[in-house]
Design an enzyme around this catalytic site. Structure first.
Site, short mmCIF file in Angstrom:
data_model
loop_
_atom_site.label_atom_id
_atom_site.label_comp_id
_atom_site.label_asym_id
_atom_site.label_seq_id
_atom_site.Cartn_x
_atom_site.Cartn_y
_atom_site.Cartn_z
CG ASP A 1 -9.50 2.60 -0.31
OD1 ASP A 1 -8.79 1.27 -0.58
OD2 ASP A 1 -8.76 3.15 0.38
CG ASP B 1 -2.19 0.49 1.10
OD1 ASP B 1 -2.34 1.58 0.18
OD2 ASP B 1 -3.10 0.54 1.97
#
Ligand code: DGJ
Length: 777
Positions: A544, A474
């Site tokens: 997301d 990430d």
């Protein structure tokens, strides 16, 4: 295939031809890029005829008085010799002169090689044409490389400066690709967005001035993806001329389209010149990233097909390239930072129960990480949450027959971390203190070798600490306060590019050290969704935002430039955590299953009914996984009044899956068709819908029109009836030829519009969807 015919260079792919020639003054003039053509040795007809320059132009020299560069299509342009459009290369020589004059020297045809420090496309038997140009006054060489990917209809381009002269040269811009096209008024399609709203398709027609699509965020960004298209005004999904372009790079990028004074269009792509300034000392070189170009005359679909084939075969690499990807459960939206070994194991057991294959432990497992304010940089396990370490948890999960994967965010550091307390100098802009934070975190200064090595060793330690088969990498902020003490004051303009080079070194070492590990790139979802990352990691967490209605648009956006085999897509809770929208479990699945399927919700809290449904979804996905992940994907309908239709067809055209998604019900809209595509006209297929049940509560108080006793809406009695009385979706089942599917499509059953109901009606509410399975008889 590359052909050189005297001064003409011809690059042929299966369906396209790209041609340029050497002009009398040694410059390279672009002549043609489009459908495949055979010149049969005759080129005069397409070479511009110029006798006298038009007014207010500068000519290259008295000797070449008919060459006014501003009106010539060129392979590369610089500044100072009369071309006043955006240049591809811009430098400042040691004496301060900014005029550049690259003249053809020689060429060679070689087998394609990798770039030195940047990721690049690869493949067997790929030929490259390298052209050497030189500014003889300053001994600066510009090498232009064109590589021809015949089957994908792709030509990649990169450029390299080689300093063979005296004194330092400042490189102010070194773009990768320039394409001068013969007219104006192209439609530009770019993909813009933000967090949770990635890849929103944006179009405009440019008949004057300049359009810029770029990132100054330090990463390729969710603001403007580097993939773009230029098409004719009449180009549609299936018909018309379209150019596609992308860049194999994960940092600041720049794509400019400029209409010149003579109504032609220049298209440039490469590293963003914003804030960029790179010093070349004598003997040094700098290479640009590789740009990817394609052309199709069969519309956006043609460009997408070329890009999909190219990304799958020449960007994605390693053992996972063509391997079916596991169905995963991710702990993030199931429990965020709040978990224990026992709660994770409960989630894993529930996931195993429905057939999920990989358990991914997301954020929160290390240091003192109970929220997002601390511990990035300290990659040792939080033993309060996981007393048996990652190893203990992984073993338990392995024992129930699941693989184990882990989340990391290696490029970041929190002020509240041992790493920062011990090494504040590892952070970007460390010496200046006070920085602007993103998600309470700073970025590690990967321009420094010592920091690169720190990250490599930390992440090696994590991966080796347990049986880890998957890593989610990430990166949750954009750059600010760009500065490094590792570079002298006059070289700070190198920071952003050097960061990317540092990152690529880290990724290269780690992915080579752990070739079996499946890496998934993520940057708050799609904030770094680009071909550079895909050279190291075969898949990306696309957004997301897991709301199916938003995801339909986001995944459609990605599909223009990227194959679905790189797009991570999860089923999450309802109401959705990003939008609070309520969507059926079936629609959530049916949209996600077109990407790399995962679940990201608390399965432990789901009802047995929901778990049963998920079990069926997972089993169905496994059956069709190869087609869904590696078949040929088509957009059939994209946001027509909120409706989408997608198709994915197996390579052998035996099996296909279609999706029909509707955003909002339109009253009295009952009879749409499902338009298939990509099937074999000559074969016979069965067409069926994936059937499922729905809750009779969707009828609300209309239930009373069929109920023998009156049911008050939402009363106990209504709820009990709803629990035990389910209705099945309509049944669509036909034998149909490929040519009918491809040409007329299937007339679907009538949608409910309030005038009557029986089992043959299609209940299709807001956010409804259907999957259609098409199989050769
Ligand atoms: C951002 C990612 O996109 C999410 O999926 C999740 O991993 C969080 N970071 C964790 O902090």
């Amino acid at each position: 295939m590359i052909v050189v015919d005297k001064s003409v260079f011809i690059l042929n792919t299966k369906n396209t031809t790209y041609v340029f020639h050497r002009m009398e003054n040694g410059y390279l003039e672009h002549l043609y890029y489009g459908d495949y053509v055979d010149f049969k040795g005759h080129y005069d007809a397409i070479i511009p005829k110029v006798e006298f320059p038009n007014g207010s132009l500068v000519v290259y020299s008295e000797e070449y008085g008919n060459i006014a560069l501003e009106t010539r299509a060129q392979e590369i342009s610089t500044r100072g010799k009369g071309d006043v459009r955006e240049p591809m290369v811009d430098v400042t020589f040691a004496d301060g002169n900014k005029t550049c004059d690259f003249v053809y020297q020689s060429y060679e045809i070689v087998a394609k090689t990798n770039l030195q420090d940047l990721p690049s496309a690869y493949g067997e038997e790929i030929e490259s044409l390298v052209i050497y140009m030189k500014d003889v006054r300053y001994g600066l060489i510009l090498a232009l490389t064109y590589s021809v990917f015949v089957e994908s209809n792709v030509i990649t381009r990169s450029s390299k400066l080689i300093h063979e002269g005296e004194g330092n040269i400042i490189v102010d811009r070194l773009l990768s690709m320039q394409l001068d096209l013969p007219k104006s008024s192209y439609t530009i399609t770019s993909f813009q967005g933000a967090w949770a709203r990635e890849m929103q398709k944006h179009t405009l027609t440019l008949d004057g001035g300049i359009f810029v699509n770029n990132s100054k965020a330090g990463i390729s960004s969710n603001r403007n993806n580097p993939f773009m298209m230029l098409s004719d005004a009449t180009t549609s999904e299936e018909y018309g001329a379209c150019y596609g372009s992308n860049l194999i790079y994960s940092g600041n990028h720049y794509e400019a389209v400029e209409v010149g004074s003579n109504k032609t269009t220049r298209f440039l792509s490469g590293m963003n010149p914003f804030g960029f300034s790179f010093t070349l000392m004598p003997g040094q070189t700098i290479e640009s990233p590789e740009a990817v170009l394609t052309f199709a005359s069969n519309g956006f679909r043609g460009v997408s097909a070329n890009m999909h084939q190219f990304v799958r075969n020449h960007i994605v690499r390693g053992v996972h390239q063509f391997k079916e990807r596991p169905i995963l459960i991710n702990s993030w939206e199931a429990s965020y930072f709040d978990f224990s070994e026992a709660s994770l194991f409960r989630l894993a057991r529930a996931a195993k129960g429905v057939g999920i294959e990989l358990f991914v432990l997301d954020d929160g497992w290390f240091g003192k990480r109970n929220d997002d304010t601390s511990s990035l940089g300290d990659w040792s396990v939080n033993t309060k949450k996981l007393p048996n370490g990652l190893k203990g948890l992984a073993e338990k999960i392995n024992r129930i027959g699941m693989d184990f994967g882990i989340w990391v965010e290696p490029e970041m550091i929190n002020a509240d971390s041992d790493c920062y307390r011990n090494h504040p100098e590892y952070a970007v802009n460390a010496t200046l203190g006070e920085q602007s934070l993103g998600r309470h975190q700073m970025i590690l200064d990967l321009t420094q070798l010592v920091v690169q090595d720190y990250v490599i060793e930390q992440i090696t330690g994590v991966i080796e600490s347990a049986n880890i088969t998957y890593v989610k990498w990430d990166m949750n902020r954009v750059f600010s306060d760009v500065f490094t003490a590792s570079l002298p004051p006059d070289r700070q303009g190198e920071f952003s590019h050097r960061y990317v080079l540092g990152l690529y070194r880290v990724l290269k070492v780690l992915t080579e050290r752990f070739p079996q590990v499946l890496f998934e790139s993520c940057s708050s979802g799609g904030n770094r969704f680009d071909l550079g990352m895909l050279c190291y990691m075969p898949q990306v967490w696309a957004s997301d935002n897991t709301d199916a209605t938003c995801r339909v648009a986001i995944q459609t956006g990605y599909s223009y430039g990227y194959p679905m085999s790189v797009v991570g897509a999860h089923v999450s809770a309802s109401p959705n955590h990003q939008t609070l929208r309520v969507t059926s479990l079936e629609t959530r699945f049916q949209v996600a299953c077109f990407g790399l399927l995962g679940y990201e919700c608390n399965l432990v809290d789901l009802s047995s009914e929901e778990l049963e449904l998920i079990t069926k979804q997972v089993a169905w996905y496994k059956k069709y996984r190869a087609v869904l992940q590696f078949g040929d994907y088509y957009r059939v309908m994209s946001n027509e009044a909120g409706r989408y239709q997608w198709m994915v067809v197996s390579k052998d055209k035996k099996t296909a899956i279609g999706l029909f998604f509707q955003t909002l019900v339109e009253a009295n809209y009952s009879y749409p068709t499902f338009q298939a595509t990509g099937l074999d006209d000559d074969r016979i297929y069965t067409f069926k819908n994936r059937r499922s049940e729905f809750n009779i509560k969707v009828f609300g108080d209309l239930i009373n029109s069929i109920s023998p006793v009156h049911l008050k809406q939402d009363s106990l009695a209504h709820n009990i009836v709803a629990k035990f009385m389910k209705k099945e979706y309509e049944k669509e089942e036909y034998i149909v030829s490929g040519s009918v599917l491809n040409n007329t499509g299937i007339q679907l059953k009538q949608a409910f519009v309030g005038t009557g109901y029986n089992d043959d009606m299609r209940m299709f509410q807001d956010f409804a969807s259907r999957l259609y399975i098409i199989e050769e008889v």
